[in-house]
Enzyme design. Structure first.
Site, PDB file in Angstrom:
ATOM      1  N   GLY A  34      -7.855  44.488  59.523  1.00  0.00           N
ATOM      2  CA  GLY A  34      -8.709  45.533  60.267  1.00  0.00           C
ATOM      3  C   GLY A  34      -8.162  46.600  60.628  1.00  0.00           C
ATOM      4  N   CYS A  35      -9.081  47.805  60.853  1.00  0.00           N
ATOM      5  CA  CYS A  35      -8.316  49.243  61.541  1.00  0.00           C
ATOM      6  C   CYS A  35      -7.947  48.813  62.760  1.00  0.00           C
ATOM      7  CB  CYS A  35      -9.535  50.236  61.398  1.00  0.00           C
ATOM      8  SG  CYS A  35     -11.080  49.788  61.882  1.00  0.00           S
ATOM      9  N   PHE A  36      -8.851  48.475  63.866  1.00  0.00           N
ATOM     10  CA  PHE A  36      -8.232  48.442  65.202  1.00  0.00           C
ATOM     11  C   PHE A  36      -6.877  47.340  65.453  1.00  0.00           C
ATOM     12  CE2 PHE A  36     -12.507  49.644  67.253  1.00  0.00           C
ATOM     13  CZ  PHE A  36     -12.016  50.578  68.018  1.00  0.00           C
ATOM     14  N   ALA A  37      -7.065  46.355  64.541  1.00  0.00           N
ATOM     15  CA  ALA A  37      -5.993  45.233  64.537  1.00  0.00           C
ATOM     16  C   ALA A  37      -4.610  45.977  64.136  1.00  0.00           C
ATOM     17  CB  ALA A  37      -6.441  44.251  63.737  1.00  0.00           C
TER      18      ALA A  37
END
EC number: 1.2.1.38
Length: 325
Positions: free
Chosen positions: A134-137
Site C-alpha cells: 500500500g501507499c501509506f505502508a
C-alpha cells in the site's frame, strides 16, 4: 519483450502504469481490460494519453501474457482470479490488498510474496506472484525498516501522514469532491488504518517481538498526488550513528535517498523515489518520508517488481524526474 496485461484499466493506478510502460524498453502493452469502457480509446479515461497511444480498452483477457497487473481495488482481486484463469507462466502483480498479509498470501496454489523491494528483493526475484504494498505502508515502512533491522524500535512510534486525493481512487466521493477537498484538510481511520497490518508484519520480520504501538493518524490533503509522512520515536543513539545505519541499509536500494536536510513532497512527485530526512532533538528522532502515492506507492513500485521478476535492472523504465515547480 514482456507482454503486459492490465486489469481494471480505468483507474488512477492503471493510468500511471500505462504512462510508465509506454516508455519501458523491455515491455509492451498487450491489453488493458475495462468492462465499463470496452471498445473505447484509453484516452477516454486517461486524458493525458491523447495523441500518445492508439489503443482501446477491451473486455477480453489474454491468458497468455507474461505478466498481468491487477488494478481492481481492494478485495476484488481474488474474485477476478477465481473467474479468470491465466497460464502457468503468467506472473501476477496485485495492486490491491488481497494478498499482502501472510495469512492471505496463499491462494489457489499460488504463493504471493510481499513486494517491498527494500525488504524482500531476493524473494521477489524468484517469485511468480507479488502483493504490491500500500501507499501509506510504503512511505512508513521505508522510514522505519533501518531502525527495526538494528533493533532500535523500543518505544511507540507516532505517525502523521497526509496523502493526495488520488489515494481515494477514481470513483468520486464526498471527501474527494473539489469543493470539499480544496483548501481543506481532515483525518480519517485514525489508529486503525488498514495499512497498519502490513506495516506491523514487516517490522516483526526484521525485529521480532516488537512490543510497542504504531500510532498512525492518516490525513487527506488538498493536493492530487504525493504522501508526506512524519514519524517520531525515542532513540538513544546519536544522529550520526542513526544516519550511518540508514545509509548502510539503503546502500543498494536505488530509489531511496537519506538526508539530514528539510525535504518536501515536490522532490518525489511523479517519480519512484523515496526521500527520508532524519533529525534529532534530545532522545527524540524525527523521520520524514516522502513518496508519490501513485508511483512509488503503487504503479512505479509494481513496475520495479516486474523488473525484478524478469531479471532486469530494477530501475529500468523508472528514471523519472520530478517537477519542482
Amino acid at each position: 519483450m514482456i507482454k503486459v496485461g492490465i486489469i481494471g484499466g480505468s483507474g488512477y493506478t492503471a493510468g500511471e502504469l500505462i504512462r510508465i510502460l509506454m516508455f519501458h524498453p523491455n515491455a509492451t502493452l498487450d491489453f488493458v481490460y475495462s468492462t465499463t469502457n470496452a471498445g473505447k480509446p484509453l484516452s477516454i479515461a486517461h486524458h493525458d494519453l491523447m495523441g500518445d497511444i492508439e489503443m482501446n480498452f477491451t473486455d477480453q483477457v489474454n491468458p497468455n501474457v507474461n505478466v498481468v497487473f491487477l488494478c481492481l481495488g481492494h478485495g476484488k482481486s481474488k474474485a477476478f482470479l477465481e473467474q479468470n484463469q491465466f497460464s502457468n507462466h503468467t506472473k501476477i502483480i496485485d495492486l490491491g490488498n488481497d494478498f499482502r498479509l501472510t495469512k492471505d498470501a496463499e491462494f489457489d496454489g499460488k504463493q504471493f510474496v510481499y513486494g517491498l523491494p527494500e525488504l524482500n528483493k531476493t524473494a521477489i526475484q524468484s517469485a511468480n506472484y507479488i502483493a504490491n504494498p500500500g501507499c501509506f505502508a510504503t512511505a512508513i515502512q521505508l522510514a522505519l525498516l533501518p531502525l527495526a533491522k538494528s533493533g532500535l524500535l523500543n518505544e511507540d512510534v507516532h505517525i502523521n501522514a497526509t496523502t493526495g486525493s488520488t489515494g481515494a481512487g477514481v470513483s468520486p466521493s464526498e471527501t474527494s469532491h473539489f469543493s470539499w477537498r480544496n483548501n481543506n484538510m481532515s483525518h480519517y481511520k485514525a489508529f486503525e488504518h488498514q495499512h497498519l497490518g502490513e506495516i506491523n508484519q514487516s517490522i516483526q520480520q526484521l525485529q521480532a517481538g516488537y512490543p510497542n504501538e504504531l500510532i498512525f493518524v492518516p490525513n487527506r490533503g488538498d493536493f492530487a498526488r504525493g504522501i508526506f509522512a512524519t514519524l517520531y520515536t525515542k532513540v538513544e543513539e546519536s544522529l550520526e550513528d542513526i544516519v550511518a545505519k540508514y545509509e548502510a541499509y539503503y546502500a543498494d536500494q536505488p530509489f531511496v535517498t537519506v538526508t539530514t536536510t528539510n525535504i518536501n513532497m515536490k522532490q518525489v512527485v511523479q517519480t519512484n523515489k523515496c526521500i527520508i530526512s532524519l533529525m534529532k532533538k534530545g532522545n527524540r528522532l524525527l523521520i520524514t518520508s516522502v513518496i508519490d502515492n501513485l508511483t512509488k506507492g503503487a504503479s512505479g513500485q509494481a513496475v520495479q517488481n516486474m523488473n525484478l521478476l524478469f531479471g532486469l535492472e530494477e530501475t529500468t523504465g523508472l528514471h523519472l524526474k520530478p517537477c519542482g515547480f
